[in-house]
Design a protein around this motif. Structure first.
Motif, short mmCIF file in Angstrom:
data_model
loop_
_atom_site.label_atom_id
_atom_site.label_comp_id
_atom_site.label_asym_id
_atom_site.label_seq_id
_atom_site.Cartn_x
_atom_site.Cartn_y
_atom_site.Cartn_z
N ILE A 33 59.97 65.22 49.37
CA ILE A 33 58.78 64.77 48.63
C ILE A 33 58.43 65.76 47.55
N SER A 37 58.70 64.73 43.70
CA SER A 37 57.44 64.75 42.95
C SER A 37 57.62 65.53 41.65
N LEU A 42 58.16 60.62 42.64
CA LEU A 42 56.96 60.39 43.45
C LEU A 42 55.76 61.10 42.82
N THR A 50 50.96 59.65 48.86
CA THR A 50 52.08 59.82 47.93
C THR A 50 52.52 58.45 47.45
N VAL A 52 54.96 55.92 44.68
CA VAL A 52 56.23 55.81 43.96
C VAL A 52 55.97 55.66 42.47
#
Length: 206
Positions: A33, A37, A42, A50, A52
């Motif tokens: 993640i 990110s 993300l 979180t 998409v």
């Protein structure tokens, strides 16, 4: 989600549920993640979740990293380490050198296999951080947990040589001197003997 795909704008499940769905560990999910990110796949919204931001599916990557062999891991480490050492030599700060010395000392002081694996991986990540390249840093952070596990296994395997403290010191010395080519050679010298031994074990006697 029921179709097995996340659409742009979807809120993905929490770490625990995601780890269960994907069949990987929670640390692997957390690191993925963070990396995804950073590159815009993300978006983490504090206090909300979180989401998409693109249609890329991280599940194949997660599974492949989780199931990678020792040889796979060391091949990736060689690629990362050589380029990172070269860049670090060109861009390092005095603060970077202090941190690398600290990480090297922690590696020398580590005793158990797990502690050693974590300390060694942290040193290698420290070299990457000295590059100042945010994409390389996040990619390596995602990879470091798997590398730490591989290094722990390596310490317990007498058939595969472990790079010496002096070999790691040579990387720091070259970075300190801002000698990019020497730093790249020193970084390669750490990984290549272990990788060669792993390749020989995989291929077996001829």
């Amino acid at each position: 989600m029921t179709a097995g795909a996340w659409r742009v704008g979807d809120r993905i499940p929490g770490e625990f549920e995601l780890a269960s769905q994907l069949g990987v560990s929670r640390p692997a999910v957390r690191e993925a993640i963070r990396a995804l990110s950073h590159v815009g796949v993300l978006e983490v919204r504090r206090g909300d979740g979180t989401y998409v931001r693109s249609g890329a599916d991280p599940r194949p990557l997660l599974r492949k990293v989780e199931r990678a062999s020792l040889r796979d891991v060391f091949e990736v480490q060689l690629a990362y380490d050589v380029q990172a050492a070269r860049l670090a030599a060109r861009r390092r700060t005095d603060a970077d050198l202090v941190r690398l010395d600290e990480f090297l000392a922690a590696r020398a002081a580590a005793t158990g296999a797990e502690e050693f694996g974590a300390a060694d991986a942290r040193f290698h990540l420290g070299v990457v951080e000295a590059t100042g390249n945010p994409v390389l840093i996040e990619a390596c952070r995602f990879f470091m947990r798997r590398l730490g596990e591989a290094l722990s296994t390596l310490r317990l395997d007498q058939a595969v040589p472990e790079a010496s403290q002096e070999a790691h010191q040579a990387v720091v010395d070259a970075i300190a001197l801002q000698d990019a080519e020497a730093a790249g050679r020193a970084a390669a010298a750490i990984v290549e003997p272990s990788l060669a031994a792993l390749e020989a074990l995989v291929e077996g006697p001829r």
